[in-house]
Design an enzyme around this catalytic site. Structure first.
Site, PDB file in Angstrom:
ATOM      1  N   ASP A  15       0.856  -1.173   0.000  1.00  0.00           N
ATOM      2  CA  ASP A  15       0.000   0.000   0.000  1.00  0.00           C
ATOM      3  C   ASP A  15       0.903   1.237   0.000  1.00  0.00           C
ATOM      4  O   ASP A  15       2.087   1.158   0.360  1.00  0.00           O
ATOM      5  CB  ASP A  15      -0.888  -0.020   1.241  1.00  0.00           C
ATOM      6  CG  ASP A  15      -1.660   1.268   1.419  1.00  0.00           C
ATOM      7  OD1 ASP A  15      -2.437   1.627   0.516  1.00  0.00           O
ATOM      8  OD2 ASP A  15      -1.452   1.921   2.455  1.00  0.00           O
ATOM      9  N   ASP A  17      -0.294   5.042   0.797  1.00  0.00           N
ATOM     10  CA  ASP A  17      -0.611   6.082   1.774  1.00  0.00           C
ATOM     11  C   ASP A  17      -0.589   5.529   3.188  1.00  0.00           C
ATOM     12  O   ASP A  17      -1.374   4.637   3.536  1.00  0.00           O
ATOM     13  CB  ASP A  17      -1.981   6.690   1.484  1.00  0.00           C
ATOM     14  CG  ASP A  17      -2.047   7.304   0.100  1.00  0.00           C
ATOM     15  OD1 ASP A  17      -1.029   7.873  -0.319  1.00  0.00           O
ATOM     16  OD2 ASP A  17      -3.100   7.197  -0.548  1.00  0.00           O
ATOM     17  N   ASP A 167      -1.641  -0.451   6.096  1.00  0.00           N
ATOM     18  CA  ASP A 167      -1.704   0.317   7.336  1.00  0.00           C
ATOM     19  C   ASP A 167      -3.131   0.576   7.808  1.00  0.00           C
ATOM     20  O   ASP A 167      -3.318   1.145   8.881  1.00  0.00           O
ATOM     21  CB  ASP A 167      -0.989   1.651   7.164  1.00  0.00           C
ATOM     22  CG  ASP A 167      -1.792   2.627   6.331  1.00  0.00           C
ATOM     23  OD1 ASP A 167      -2.058   3.754   6.793  1.00  0.00           O
ATOM     24  OD2 ASP A 167      -2.172   2.260   5.196  1.00  0.00           O
TER      25      ASP A 167
END
Length: 553
Positions: A15, A17, A167
């Site tokens: 991922d 961001d 996250d």
């Protein structure tokens, strides 16, 4: 140098961001700015891990502002913060370097649009990634499994042999639904431990061996409660958006293959895409869109929103190809009164009869990059007799239906002959168009000869490669505006896949049907956002890794 031994770990999928770069806080700040109030913990599910359009739709419910305006403002505010405030997360660059040393390919899998991803990748080093899957590349975004499945497909890796690094809970759900092991490194919101999931405070000290061990553990068998791989990926839509079906269908939202700013110019593939790509759209303009108000502006928006590089057009009314190309600043080839090709890449040769009749085929050679050329053909085959009508309304059997394809079959054979005559060894071929007939790959009870002839000539059906099951992914392109037959009888209009993007010498990364908005049915179509009676087909190809020579030299 001793080669690395093969690992069970086939790839690591990151991922962006909040995982690789500290942008979750930038996104949070952007949303707060647009919302005009401080955000709270209760807002997290609608903000973190969501696409621009998802959050805009949520804000629209409370502010009353149009979703499109909110999307544009969110994108602008976030992009500006990204350009001035990118900070790699602790341990991120070290882990990427370690994976490179150990020969493990990596992919970027983000719900951000291509414009933002490209800015971040330039800062991280685009060469660190073999593949990038952005919001422009899948029909559904996280928490659906589509982005991670697309990354695995592009890498040629099995999801169960990949680790996804995430996250947010939204991203974790997406990766686990795709069947990946997950390393969760929470940024702003906690993530609970679970079978098949490792949770760490940061990426500092994470090694290839640790990630490999995660895959090995998964291969030994899931424990109780482990999420099943390959979930359905159904996602609740928020607010107005383009038509999305279980096929799935590409839409105009940024998560689904378009710019996040309505009407914005398309941005190029990020440098981290790894392999050169070409996105080809086949689109019947429906007599140049003459039934729909503001048709040219809507056509331009469709081309921009899909991120297409080349569009094979039918029913151009003679001038639409040139007019669209001029408006976009693109190149074009116009053939006869009905066919055209527009391209963001230079057109270096024309193929076929320049004065082709209303039905037929025409082609152009596209220079995609130094030494990389592709022949793209557009075809429109005769509309009568129409097999689905003869089957549904007249009850004709397979033999009669096949016999009535004689005119179209002749037109296809003529197109295939011209393609062969114009072709060069090593130059891939795309044949796109409105064939006005079903495929033998869809209706197995009838050996539809037109698509079979193309297959026998070595052309493969990109949509059916991406979606092999015609039951779960019918891919209908006829018709988004015709639900009842036009004769006034009230009979349902047969829905079929009659528009195609076929190819030879390329690799399919993704293929979708595309319809903007929710079109009103005939005859109340003047105000539709979608200026056609066909759905488009949009296929993203990977170009050959190393062309043998420059064929235009």
């Amino acid at each position: 140098m001793t080669p690395h031994p093969p690992l069970p770990l086939q790839a690591v999928l990151f991922d962006m961001d909040g995982t690789l770069v500290d942008t979750e806080r930038l996104w949070w700040e952007a949303v707060e700015h647009v919302a005009g109030r401080p955000l709270t913990d209760a807002d997290r599910p609608e903000v973190l891990g969501r696409t621009v359009d998802d959050t805009a739709a949520w804000l629209a419910d409370t502010t009353g502002r149009p979703v499109a305006d909110l999307s544009a403002t969110l994108h602008r505010e976030f992009a500006e913060r990204v350009r001035t405030g990118i900070v790699p997360r602790p341990g991120a660059l070290d882990l990427l370097d370690a994976l490179a040393r150990d020969g493990v390919p990596t992919a970027l899998v983000t719900a951000s649009p291509r414009a933002v991803a490209g800015t971040v990748l330039d800062a991280l080093g685009a060469e660190r990634f073999a593949v990038a899957v952005t919001a422009d590349d899948t029909a559904l975004s996280k928490p659906a499994p589509d982005p991670y499945l697309a990354a695995c497909h592009a890498l040629g890796a099995e999801p169960a042999a990949c680790v996804a690094v995430e996250d947010t809970q939204t991203g974790v759900t997406s990766a686990e639904a795709a069947g990946c092991a997950v390393l969760a490194v929470p940024s702003l919101a906690p993530i609970a431990a679970a079978p098949g999931r490792t949770v760490r405070a940061s990426l500092v000290g994470v090694t290839t061996q640790e990630l490999n061990a995660m895959v090995v553990r998964e291969a030994m068998g899931p424990g109780p409660g482990t999420p099943a791989a390959g979930g359905s990926g159904e996602v609740a839509a928020h607010g107005p958006r383009a038509t999305t079906t279980a096929e799935p269908r590409m839409t105009t939202a940024p998560v689904t293959g378009a710019s996040s700013v309505p009407g914005a110019a398309p941005v190029g593939e990020p440098k981290a895409a790894g392999v050169p790509r070409l996105r080809v759209m086949s689109w019947n303009l429906w007599l140049a869109g003459s039934y729909v108000d503001d048709r040219r502006a809507k056509q331009i928006k469709v081309v921009r929103d899909t991120g297409a590089d080349v569009v094979a057009l039918q029913e151009t009314a003679g001038t639409a190809s040139r007019e669209l190309a001029e408006a976009l600043g693109w190149h074009h080839h116009t053939a006869g009164e009905n066919l055209g090709i527009i391209s963001r890449h230079p057109v270096i040769a024309h193929h076929g009869d320049p004065d082709v009749a209303f039905y037929g085929a025409a082609g152009a050679r596209i220079l995609v990059g130094p030494g990389r050329e592709v022949d793209v053909w557009t075809a429109h085959l005769h509309c009568t007799p129409y097999g689905p009508y003869e089957s549904a309304f007249d009850g004709l059997g397979a033999d009669e239906l096949i016999a009535h394809e004689e005119v179209r079959l002749g037109q296809m054979r003529d197109a295939l002959r011209r393609i062969a005559e114009a072709g060069d060894d090593g130059v891939p071929v795309v044949l796109a168009g409105d064939f006005n007939c079903p495929s033998h790959l869809d209706r197995r009870d009838v050996g539809w000869p037109v698509t079979r002839a193309a297959e026998e000539a070595g052309l493969r059906d990109s949509y059916r490669e991406a979606h092999p099951d015609p039951v779960t992914a019918p891919g209908h392109t006829w018709s988004p505006i015709h639900r009842l037959h036009e004769d006034g009888s009230g009979r349902p209009e047969p829905q079929d896949r009659i528009d195609y993007v076929l190819h030879r010498g390329l690799r399919v990364l993704d293929s979708r049907t595309y319809v903007a908005g929710t079109p009103r049915v005939w005859p109340d179509v003047a105000g539709n956002d979608w200026p056609s009676d066909h759905a488009a087909v949009v296929t993203t190809f990977a170009l050959p890794d190393a062309p043998p020579r420059s064929l235009s030299a």
